[in-house]
Enzyme design. Sequence first.
Site, short mmCIF file in Angstrom:
data_model
loop_
_atom_site.label_atom_id
_atom_site.label_comp_id
_atom_site.label_asym_id
_atom_site.label_seq_id
_atom_site.Cartn_x
_atom_site.Cartn_y
_atom_site.Cartn_z
N SER A 254 0.96 -1.22 -0.07
CA SER A 254 -0.15 -0.07 -0.25
C SER A 254 0.84 1.21 0.20
CB SER A 254 -0.96 0.00 1.34
OG SER A 254 -0.11 0.39 2.50
N LYS A 255 0.46 2.29 -0.10
CA LYS A 255 0.96 3.88 -0.15
C LYS A 255 1.96 3.65 1.13
CE LYS A 255 -2.18 6.67 -2.69
NZ LYS A 255 -1.97 6.10 -3.72
N ARG A 256 1.39 3.19 2.24
CA ARG A 256 2.49 3.06 3.31
C ARG A 256 3.94 2.70 2.86
NH1 ARG A 256 2.46 -0.40 7.34
NH2 ARG A 256 0.89 -1.64 6.36
#
Length: 488
Positions: A254-256
């Site tokens: 994910s963007k994390r």
Amino acid sequence: MTVRTRYAPSPTGVPHVGNIRTALFDYLLARHFGGQFIVRIEDTDRQRYVPESVAGIAESLRWLGLEWDEGLDKGGPYGPYVQSERLTAYRAAADRLLAQGDAYACWCSAQRLEEVRAEQARRKQPPRYDRRCRDAAGSAAARREAEAEGHSPVVRFKTPLEGTVSLDDAIHGPLTFDLSTIDDFVLLKSDGFPVYALAYIVDDEAMRITHVLRGDEWIPSAPRHVLVYRALGVEIPVIAHLPRILGPDGAKLSKRHGATSVFEYREQGYLPDALFNFLGLIGWSLDDKTDIISREQFIERFTLDRVVKSPAVFNVDKLTWMNGVYIREMPEARLVETFTEWLDRGLPSSVARPLDRALVGRIAPLVRERVKLLSEVTGYCDFFFMDAVSPSADDLLGNAFASKPADAKAALERATDALEAVGAWTHDEIEVALRALGAQSGMKAGDLFSLVRVAVTGRRVTPPLFESMEIVGRERCIGRLRAAAALL
Ligand code: GLU
């Protein structure tokens, strides 16, 4: 049999690298078998629909070199390749299932369904439709209510109450599911839009799709799909659930974890060849050891046999390393063209355009060894193009001269004299002159070179110094050394 695969993205935003991995595997499988790769837009979720993202899908595929054979701007014999333009086909399929008794109209209101779910939650039961409209009496009552309230029905599948269904997954092998856990799921919503299970099966059949590749998050839905295939009398294609993609910490990518959009990778200066190679190895391998694989080799060797079941990790450091390899191995002419494009974007407007390609041609061999991302190119090379550079006094002094600015100034002046006396302005002669100066003056060569480097380039990290100075030219080098001395 001609292998026909399809990439079926939902146009809901920017193209995600995880989806593109599916597209890549679709593409490779089709090309390996000399078949066709089709792109279909699955835009039935109108709430999440982002119209511009269709163009983004085409752009990302093209950038990666995943040319498709049908769909998007290409059309083809089995179109339209956009689900919102195929509603009549889904309606017809739903009507067939209704007529056969494999589906029924459900008139229950959203509010009632909400109440049923709340009650189930209270009783700690799994949420599912209570099948009120499955029998005639319930349906008639619900219909009266719906007509009074003015809402339209959905079409639900009449799931057998017991038994099992199986799917022979090309990667996971046989998967068996207990039907008693499967809801009477919706096939067609009240607005006439189908759900995925109906739409994709109708489309894949119409488009003669032979192999369905998709993420393994779809496995839990597979029993519903098997039921629909059977009820429609559609032969089940090869279905392969691809391993999910995790970040280095083991959580779903994910963007994390950093960039997930294909375009962000493009902006950061990753090459399409490198991203292609990297994504091709997420869940597939040639032989467990080869990392650098050409497009041709991928096409020649890619089959589903070597796709793994277990989740695969997206290691961006490996991608960056690969990108460096691809930059180093680029043919000279393409390298110059690519560097020119990035420099054109990155250099200040004070640098005259068009950029001097011959100059880029001289610089490229010096820089290619060091650059891992194309976005770094301007930072390594700007000083070749500028009239003047603006080093900071701190950078000039570095550690060696931190408390001795007068020594640094004297060293710069002596370097200026030494370089003015150089005969032919070649990197060898420049090096000889500066080494001799170092030896005479008792300065460490490294300290002197760092000082000259910062003065001439404005930076502490640069391509090889003497070669760079040769290209920058005598006049500009001497001017910069003088300007730096004046700073101290
Ligand atoms: N539209 C679905 C998605 O984007 C496609 C799944 C599939 O490839 O069948 O997740």
